[in-house]
Design a protein around this motif. Structure first.
Motif, PDB file in Angstrom:
ATOM      1  N   LEU A 177      60.155  57.111  69.799  1.00  0.00           N
ATOM      2  CA  LEU A 177      60.428  55.750  69.348  1.00  0.00           C
ATOM      3  C   LEU A 177      60.034  54.723  70.392  1.00  0.00           C
ATOM      4  CD1 LEU A 177      63.894  56.250  67.598  1.00  0.00           C
ATOM      5  CD2 LEU A 177      61.667  55.944  66.512  1.00  0.00           C
TER       6      LEU A 177
ATOM      7  N   LEU B  41      56.278  54.340  70.107  1.00  0.00           N
ATOM      8  CA  LEU B  41      55.949  53.590  68.892  1.00  0.00           C
ATOM      9  C   LEU B  41      56.302  52.111  69.052  1.00  0.00           C
ATOM     10  CD1 LEU B  41      57.124  56.051  66.079  1.00  0.00           C
ATOM     11  CD2 LEU B  41      54.771  55.476  66.716  1.00  0.00           C
ATOM     12  N   LEU B  42      57.439  51.845  69.686  1.00  0.00           N
ATOM     13  CA  LEU B  42      57.847  50.455  69.880  1.00  0.00           C
ATOM     14  C   LEU B  42      56.877  49.725  70.801  1.00  0.00           C
ATOM     15  CD1 LEU B  42      59.987  48.354  69.236  1.00  0.00           C
ATOM     16  CD2 LEU B  42      61.267  49.125  71.242  1.00  0.00           C
TER      17      LEU B  42
ATOM     18  N   VAL C  43      54.230  48.788  60.506  1.00  0.00           N
ATOM     19  CA  VAL C  43      54.805  49.901  61.266  1.00  0.00           C
ATOM     20  C   VAL C  43      56.107  49.469  61.937  1.00  0.00           C
ATOM     21  CG1 VAL C  43      54.450  51.457  63.225  1.00  0.00           C
ATOM     22  CG2 VAL C  43      52.566  50.973  61.657  1.00  0.00           C
ATOM     23  N   GLY C  44      56.140  48.251  62.444  1.00  0.00           N
ATOM     24  CA  GLY C  44      57.340  47.746  63.090  1.00  0.00           C
ATOM     25  C   GLY C  44      58.517  47.653  62.140  1.00  0.00           C
TER      26      GLY C  44
ATOM     27  N   LEU D 174      59.730  51.054  61.603  1.00  0.00           N
ATOM     28  CA  LEU D 174      60.348  51.565  62.828  1.00  0.00           C
ATOM     29  C   LEU D 174      61.784  51.069  62.981  1.00  0.00           C
ATOM     30  CD1 LEU D 174      59.951  53.188  65.414  1.00  0.00           C
ATOM     31  CD2 LEU D 174      59.067  51.109  66.501  1.00  0.00           C
TER      32      LEU D 174
ATOM     33  N   LEU E 201      63.887  53.110  60.761  1.00  0.00           N
ATOM     34  CA  LEU E 201      63.934  54.485  61.270  1.00  0.00           C
ATOM     35  C   LEU E 201      64.920  54.612  62.427  1.00  0.00           C
ATOM     36  CD1 LEU E 201      62.775  57.360  61.202  1.00  0.00           C
ATOM     37  CD2 LEU E 201      60.985  56.593  62.772  1.00  0.00           C
ATOM     38  N   ILE E 202      64.921  53.641  63.329  1.00  0.00           N
ATOM     39  CA  ILE E 202      65.839  53.676  64.467  1.00  0.00           C
ATOM     40  C   ILE E 202      67.284  53.649  63.989  1.00  0.00           C
ATOM     41  CG2 ILE E 202      66.670  52.341  66.443  1.00  0.00           C
ATOM     42  CD1 ILE E 202      63.778  51.516  66.979  1.00  0.00           C
TER      43      ILE E 202
END
Length: 364
Positions: A52, A55-56, A214-215, A218, A221-222
């Motif tokens: 993560l 990805l971040l 994607v953000g 994300l 997802l977090i």
């Protein structure tokens, strides 16, 4: 290492008991075996945290592709917007946390974790949401960078002032290395994104569109991963649930009101609002784990996750409301956004000095 007892009875067809224990058993006594506690959750947490984080960083790189160096530097040189955000971040949020803790009369240890959340700097999720609500990305990122930098001094000061009635200040461990890592992981990807936007603006737009999607995924997802990993800690005081609901909503609302009272245009008010309400909940969790015993953690460890979920929920509600508004009011460019654009263009010499030196086009 904590151990747990597994008792397994094995019966053969001849009704004879088998005393075989697993290979990793440390103690065997007849049909009872002592096995080491599974570290699956701990390993999974480390792996997911690493993935993560990467990805971040990529998402922040894409957000940087929407930032222009000249405009970003304009906010740094004439930091009226940053100053308003500073007042919200380290003025409104700690005070709100203090008042909520008093109003709900929570336990001292629970009041401390609420205060820690209120004193944390802004989180990077605000930059992603700010993009989707047509906020001022240059202001958003400069506020996140500055609040993370200022947190080195303002967090100890705010915690010292507000937590004296509940605990000794020395009991709270501030992870300056984590704050530094947050700052580096924000500044470096954004800097690369700004460079790409400067050298290859057409490619930067493509990267930005992909990164914004994607953000958004994300962020969700977090929240889901956090809920799964810490599902055993969900049973906490109902008062913390209520505070975790009210606190981010108050941050969004008060941030927006203060920004508007300070004379910022609407798109910057939305930006300041998001930067105020969206806290760095990962940093709060780190401080809590470093500062308290396992017995104390049971009383309030999940609060950062509760805050994270509700700050995301309210942000999505704001995003949905703005998108509905924009579809009906900005389609013909004859309402609020066009008026805002005209006002900014007429007063570019005076407002630039106050608000950061440039005009953001919200209709992109």
């Amino acid at each position: 290492m904590q151990m747990h007892l597994l008792s397994q009875q094995f019966h053969t067809r001849d009704t004879e008991n088998s005393t075989a224990c697993p290979a990793n058993a440390t103690i065997c006594d007849g049909a009872s075996c002592v096995l080491p506690e599974s570290t699956f959750n701990e390993t999974l947490s480390v792996v997911l945290s690493t993935v993560l984080t990467i990805l971040l960083a990529l998402v922040m790189f894409s957000m940087g592709c929407n930032v222009e160096l000249q405009k970003f530097w304009g906010h740094i040189k004439r930091p009226w917007g940053i100053f308003v955000g500073f007042l919200c971040q380290f003025g409104i949020m700690p005070l709100t946390a203090f008042l909520l803790s008093l109003a709900f009369n929570v336990l001292p240890i629970q009041a401390v974790v609420v205060m820690i959340m209120g004193c944390c700097p802004g989180g990077t999720a605000s930059n992603i949401i700010a993009y989707w609500v047509d906020g001022d990305m240059d202001l958003s990122i400069s506020m996140t960078v500055c609040s993370t930098l200022f947190a080195m001094g303002m967090m100890p000061l705010c915690l010292f002032l507000y937590t004296k009635m509940w605990t000794d200040y020395d009991a709270i461990v501030l992870p300056y290395d984590s704050i530094g890592i947050s700052l580096v992981s924000l500044v470096i990807p954004v800097s690369f994104g700004m460079y790409v936007n400067y050298k290859w603006p057409s490619k930067a737009k493509i990267i930005l569109k992909v990164g914004s999607i994607v953000g958004a995924v994300l962020i969700v997802l977090i929240a889901v991963v956090g809920g799964i990993l810490y599902k055993s800690s969900w049973v906490i005081s109902p008062k913390l649930w209520i505070i975790g609901t009210i606190f981010p909503a108050a941050g969004y609302s008060l941030g927006f009101v203060l920004a508007r009272l300070a004379g910022l245009p609407w798109h910057r008010c939305r930006t300041v609002s998001l930067e105020t309400g969206m806290q760095n909940t990962q940093l709060c969790s780190t401080i809590v784990q470093l500062s308290f015993t396992p017995e104390q953690l049971e009383l309030m460890f999940t609060f950062p996750l509760i805050y994270s979920i509700f700050q995301l929920l309210f942000a999505l509600i704001l995003l949905f409301g703005y998108r509905v508004y924009r579809r009906h009011r900005v389609k013909t460019k004859t309402d609020v956004e066009k008026t805002e654009e005209k006002e900014d263009s007429k007063s570019v010499s005076s407002h630039a000095k106050i608000n950061g030196g440039f005009v953001s086009n919200e209709t992109k």
